[in-house]
Design a protein around this motif. Structure first.
Motif, PDB file in Angstrom:
ATOM      1  N   ALA A   1      25.467 -85.550  62.159  1.00  0.00           N
ATOM      2  CA  ALA A   1      24.869 -85.190  60.868  1.00  0.00           C
ATOM      3  C   ALA A   1      25.612 -84.015  60.257  1.00  0.00           C
ATOM      4  O   ALA A   1      25.934 -84.010  59.058  1.00  0.00           O
ATOM      5  N   GLY A   2      25.897 -83.006  61.070  1.00  0.00           N
ATOM      6  CA  GLY A   2      26.630 -81.844  60.570  1.00  0.00           C
ATOM      7  C   GLY A   2      28.022 -82.215  60.091  1.00  0.00           C
ATOM      8  O   GLY A   2      28.488 -81.706  59.059  1.00  0.00           O
ATOM      9  N   MET A   3      28.685 -83.100  60.813  1.00  0.00           N
ATOM     10  CA  MET A   3      30.032 -83.527  60.422  1.00  0.00           C
ATOM     11  C   MET A   3      30.008 -84.294  59.099  1.00  0.00           C
ATOM     12  O   MET A   3      30.862 -84.099  58.226  1.00  0.00           O
ATOM     13  N   LEU A   4      29.006 -85.145  58.926  1.00  0.00           N
ATOM     14  CA  LEU A   4      28.889 -85.892  57.674  1.00  0.00           C
ATOM     15  C   LEU A   4      28.600 -84.962  56.498  1.00  0.00           C
ATOM     16  O   LEU A   4      29.105 -85.170  55.386  1.00  0.00           O
ATOM     17  N   LEU A   5      27.807 -83.935  56.740  1.00  0.00           N
ATOM     18  CA  LEU A   5      27.438 -83.017  55.658  1.00  0.00           C
ATOM     19  C   LEU A   5      28.561 -82.053  55.293  1.00  0.00           C
ATOM     20  O   LEU A   5      28.510 -81.427  54.224  1.00  0.00           O
ATOM     21  N   ARG A   6      29.565 -81.942  56.154  1.00  0.00           N
ATOM     22  CA  ARG A   6      30.702 -81.073  55.821  1.00  0.00           C
ATOM     23  C   ARG A   6      31.722 -81.776  54.917  1.00  0.00           C
ATOM     24  O   ARG A   6      32.688 -81.151  54.464  1.00  0.00           O
ATOM     25  N   ARG A   7      31.501 -83.045  54.654  1.00  0.00           N
ATOM     26  CA  ARG A   7      32.373 -83.739  53.722  1.00  0.00           C
ATOM     27  C   ARG A   7      32.147 -83.186  52.305  1.00  0.00           C
ATOM     28  O   ARG A   7      31.069 -82.670  51.999  1.00  0.00           O
ATOM     29  N   PRO A   8      33.141 -83.267  51.406  1.00  0.00           N
ATOM     30  CA  PRO A   8      32.956 -82.812  50.022  1.00  0.00           C
ATOM     31  C   PRO A   8      31.751 -83.492  49.387  1.00  0.00           C
ATOM     32  O   PRO A   8      31.429 -84.639  49.704  1.00  0.00           O
ATOM     33  N   GLN A   9      31.071 -82.794  48.497  1.00  0.00           N
ATOM     34  CA  GLN A   9      29.832 -83.277  47.908  1.00  0.00           C
ATOM     35  C   GLN A   9      29.977 -84.687  47.330  1.00  0.00           C
ATOM     36  O   GLN A   9      29.096 -85.535  47.482  1.00  0.00           O
ATOM     37  N   GLY A  10      31.082 -84.964  46.666  1.00  0.00           N
ATOM     38  CA  GLY A  10      31.267 -86.270  46.049  1.00  0.00           C
ATOM     39  C   GLY A  10      31.706 -87.348  47.010  1.00  0.00           C
ATOM     40  O   GLY A  10      31.900 -88.508  46.600  1.00  0.00           O
ATOM     41  N   ASP A  11      31.870 -86.983  48.289  1.00  0.00           N
ATOM     42  CA  ASP A  11      32.383 -87.928  49.275  1.00  0.00           C
ATOM     43  C   ASP A  11      31.385 -88.133  50.416  1.00  0.00           C
ATOM     44  O   ASP A  11      31.757 -88.537  51.506  1.00  0.00           O
ATOM     45  N   ARG A  12      30.116 -87.839  50.147  1.00  0.00           N
ATOM     46  CA  ARG A  12      29.115 -87.932  51.206  1.00  0.00           C
ATOM     47  C   ARG A  12      28.499 -89.324  51.264  1.00  0.00           C
ATOM     48  O   ARG A  12      28.536 -90.078  50.297  1.00  0.00           O
ATOM     49  N   VAL A  13      27.911 -89.618  52.395  1.00  0.00           N
ATOM     50  CA  VAL A  13      27.278 -90.922  52.592  1.00  0.00           C
ATOM     51  C   VAL A  13      25.874 -90.931  52.012  1.00  0.00           C
ATOM     52  O   VAL A  13      25.240 -89.881  51.841  1.00  0.00           O
ATOM     53  N   ASP A  14      25.379 -92.135  51.730  1.00  0.00           N
ATOM     54  CA  ASP A  14      23.974 -92.265  51.355  1.00  0.00           C
ATOM     55  C   ASP A  14      23.246 -93.262  52.258  1.00  0.00           C
ATOM     56  O   ASP A  14      22.065 -93.534  52.076  1.00  0.00           O
ATOM     57  N   GLY A  15      23.971 -93.783  53.249  1.00  0.00           N
ATOM     58  CA  GLY A  15      23.354 -94.675  54.224  1.00  0.00           C
ATOM     59  C   GLY A  15      24.094 -94.611  55.544  1.00  0.00           C
ATOM     60  O   GLY A  15      25.322 -94.562  55.571  1.00  0.00           O
ATOM     61  N   VAL A  16      23.349 -94.590  56.666  1.00  0.00           N
ATOM     62  CA  VAL A  16      23.963 -94.495  57.993  1.00  0.00           C
ATOM     63  C   VAL A  16      23.334 -95.530  58.918  1.00  0.00           C
ATOM     64  O   VAL A  16      22.107 -95.637  59.019  1.00  0.00           O
ATOM     65  N   PHE A  17      24.189 -96.291  59.578  1.00  0.00           N
ATOM     66  CA  PHE A  17      23.757 -97.189  60.645  1.00  0.00           C
ATOM     67  C   PHE A  17      24.143 -96.555  61.971  1.00  0.00           C
ATOM     68  O   PHE A  17      25.315 -96.256  62.204  1.00  0.00           O
ATOM     69  N   CYS A  18      23.151 -96.323  62.828  1.00  0.00           N
ATOM     70  CA  CYS A  18      23.397 -95.698  64.126  1.00  0.00           C
ATOM     71  C   CYS A  18      23.316 -96.749  65.233  1.00  0.00           C
ATOM     72  O   CYS A  18      22.464 -97.636  65.204  1.00  0.00           O
ATOM     73  N   GLY A  19      24.192 -96.602  66.226  1.00  0.00           N
ATOM     74  CA  GLY A  19      24.261 -97.575  67.305  1.00  0.00           C
ATOM     75  C   GLY A  19      23.136 -97.500  68.303  1.00  0.00           C
ATOM     76  O   GLY A  19      23.043 -98.356  69.187  1.00  0.00           O
ATOM     77  N   SER A  20      22.246 -96.510  68.194  1.00  0.00           N
ATOM     78  CA  SER A  20      21.065 -96.439  69.057  1.00  0.00           C
ATOM     79  C   SER A  20      19.999 -95.609  68.358  1.00  0.00           C
ATOM     80  O   SER A  20      20.295 -94.813  67.459  1.00  0.00           O
ATOM     81  N   ASP A  21      18.759 -95.782  68.791  1.00  0.00           N
ATOM     82  CA  ASP A  21      17.670 -94.996  68.222  1.00  0.00           C
ATOM     83  C   ASP A  21      17.768 -93.519  68.614  1.00  0.00           C
ATOM     84  O   ASP A  21      17.341 -92.645  67.867  1.00  0.00           O
ATOM     85  N   GLN A  22      18.325 -93.244  69.792  1.00  0.00           N
ATOM     86  CA  GLN A  22      18.511 -91.846  70.188  1.00  0.00           C
ATOM     87  C   GLN A  22      19.434 -91.134  69.203  1.00  0.00           C
ATOM     88  O   GLN A  22      19.150 -90.024  68.755  1.00  0.00           O
ATOM     89  N   ILE A  23      20.549 -91.768  68.902  1.00  0.00           N
ATOM     90  CA  ILE A  23      21.487 -91.180  67.942  1.00  0.00           C
ATOM     91  C   ILE A  23      20.820 -91.031  66.585  1.00  0.00           C
ATOM     92  O   ILE A  23      20.933 -89.982  65.926  1.00  0.00           O
ATOM     93  N   ALA A  24      20.104 -92.066  66.156  1.00  0.00           N
ATOM     94  CA  ALA A  24      19.464 -92.040  64.837  1.00  0.00           C
ATOM     95  C   ALA A  24      18.424 -90.933  64.742  1.00  0.00           C
ATOM     96  O   ALA A  24      18.312 -90.257  63.714  1.00  0.00           O
ATOM     97  N   ARG A  25      17.670 -90.730  65.807  1.00  0.00           N
ATOM     98  CA  ARG A  25      16.658 -89.669  65.764  1.00  0.00           C
ATOM     99  C   ARG A  25      17.313 -88.299  65.662  1.00  0.00           C
ATOM    100  O   ARG A  25      16.865 -87.437  64.903  1.00  0.00           O
ATOM    101  N   GLY A  26      18.371 -88.083  66.440  1.00  0.00           N
ATOM    102  CA  GLY A  26      19.081 -86.808  66.339  1.00  0.00           C
ATOM    103  C   GLY A  26      19.693 -86.614  64.967  1.00  0.00           C
ATOM    104  O   GLY A  26      19.667 -85.514  64.399  1.00  0.00           O
ATOM    105  N   LEU A  27      20.237 -87.691  64.391  1.00  0.00           N
ATOM    106  CA  LEU A  27      20.864 -87.595  63.082  1.00  0.00           C
ATOM    107  C   LEU A  27      19.841 -87.278  61.995  1.00  0.00           C
ATOM    108  O   LEU A  27      20.085 -86.431  61.125  1.00  0.00           O
ATOM    109  N   THR A  28      18.685 -87.928  62.024  1.00  0.00           N
ATOM    110  CA  THR A  28      17.660 -87.628  61.015  1.00  0.00           C
ATOM    111  C   THR A  28      17.157 -86.199  61.164  1.00  0.00           C
ATOM    112  O   THR A  28      16.885 -85.527  60.161  1.00  0.00           O
ATOM    113  N   ASP A  29      17.045 -85.710  62.397  1.00  0.00           N
ATOM    114  CA  ASP A  29      16.656 -84.307  62.606  1.00  0.00           C
ATOM    115  C   ASP A  29      17.688 -83.369  61.981  1.00  0.00           C
ATOM    116  O   ASP A  29      17.339 -82.397  61.306  1.00  0.00           O
ATOM    117  N   GLY A  30      18.969 -83.661  62.225  1.00  0.00           N
ATOM    118  CA  GLY A  30      20.031 -82.816  61.690  1.00  0.00           C
ATOM    119  C   GLY A  30      20.058 -82.818  60.175  1.00  0.00           C
ATOM    120  O   GLY A  30      20.247 -81.767  59.538  1.00  0.00           O
TER     121      GLY A  30
END
Length: 341
Positions: free
Chosen positions: A233-262
């Motif tokens: 999550a931190g790595m994605l948010l360090r991208r330039p404002q105009g180059d950020r994602v608006d959707g993320v597919f995570c390969g596991s629920d553990q990863i997804a939960r950590g990412l949503t927390d971040g």
């Protein structure tokens, strides 16, 4: 004590005398065999219940050449995958009055070989092999009884593997993200050497390629953990404002939960700013996340049912088959993916 001895002494002949049939008819009625009238079958069952008759399973095994037991060999000590698989396996085996012997090889080849020898010594009718994750594993080799691999794929194409369709599950995730208006997507998953990571990436990329105006912003591989999700999550948010994602597919629920927390801790709204979809439908993770996770369900119970059904068919003399049988996954909608209107 006298009552217990009398109950233990009840024989097939006693049941036959009370029901007014032959001992052979009693055996057929209680084992579900033969062409018997339903009235006769019910009369025998009622007589057996009245006398509290318990069939001699040892004698049955000797006469039929079966032990009515199936071995289940796993490396999943934690039980995350084994428990739902076993639930499905016992659903199917229970109908045939077949018991399951669970052996945990802990990923140790020597321990696994020991358990295989023990299961063969116990004359089990068949074996189900599974593990910690849906990745390729070494075949246990040719055995004198049928073997089915479930979730984890055997490296021998002559073996039968029943598993979930990782690529199809990933496509479901992307199609959902696109349907809720997301166009800049990232894939965040576990180690690249895992087959599931590769297959889900293939499905992710294929679905993005089929969606006009949608692009892959980033593909990130790490660990199957919440900690990696927060880092991503931190790595994605360090991208330039105009180059950020608006959707993320995570390969596991553990990863997804950590990412949503971040994302949430950084002030990014989930799902209003970024929609997130996980994989596994692990209720402990998905339902306790904030917001609860939309996720892909590999239907482990159903995989267990199917693998046991195929195994029973082979035990009864049918063809086991070979190759990989990939069952479709399902999308489970929760709050992490659909933006408020």
């Amino acid at each position: 004590m006298a009552s217990s001895r009398n109950e233990a002494a009840v024989t097939v002949r006693d049941v036959a005398q009370l029901a007014g049939v032959s001992p052979g008819t009693v055996s057929k009625a209680l084992n579900g065999q033969g062409q018997l009238r339903e009235e006769t079958r019910l009369r025998v069952q009622e007589a057996a219940e009245k006398l509290r008759f318990r069939p001699n399973q040892v004698a049955r095994s000797l006469s039929e050449g079966r032990t009515y037991t199936v071995g289940m060999l796993t490396s999943d000590s934690f039980g995350r995958f084994t428990l739902p698989l076993m639930e499905g396996i016992e659903d199917s085996l229970g109908a045939g009055k077949v018991s399951t012997l669970l052996c945990d090889g802990r990923g140790d080849p020597l321990r696994e070989r020991h358990y295989l020898d023990e299961l063969l010594n116990r004359r089990v009718d068949g074996i189900v092999v599974t593990g910690r994750r849906p990745d390729a594993r070494r075949s246990v080799g040719q055995l004198p009884i049928p073997v089915v691999y479930v979730l984890g794929r055997s490296d021998d194409p002559d073996d039968l593997t029943v598993t979930n369709d990782d690529e199809q599950g990933a496509r479901l995730a992307v199609e959902h993200l696109v349907a809720v208006g997301r166009t800049r997507l990232a894939y965040v998953s576990g180690p690249v050497h895992h087959l599931s990571t590769t297959l889900r990436l293939q499905g992710f990329e294929a679905a993005v390629a089929a969606a006009p105006g949608v692009e892959v912003v980033d593909v990130m591989a790490g660990h199957w953990s919440e900690a990696w999700g927060r880092t991503a999550a931190g790595m994605l948010l360090r991208r330039p404002q105009g180059d950020r994602v608006d959707g993320v597919f995570c390969g596991s629920d553990q990863i997804a939960r950590g990412l949503t927390d971040g994302l949430r801790e950084a002030g990014v709204g989930v799902p209003d700013d970024v929609s997130v979809v996980g994989f596994d439908n692990w209720d402990v993770m998905a339902e306790a996340a904030r917001p609860p996770l939309t996720t892909i369900d590999p239907n482990l119970v159903r995989l267990g049912q199917l693998s046991a059904s195929r195994l029973l068919g082979a035990i009864d003399g049918g063809e086991l088959g070979s190759g990989v049988v990939a069952q479709p996954c399902e999308l489970v909608l929760r709050g992490s993916s659909v933006p408020s209107t």
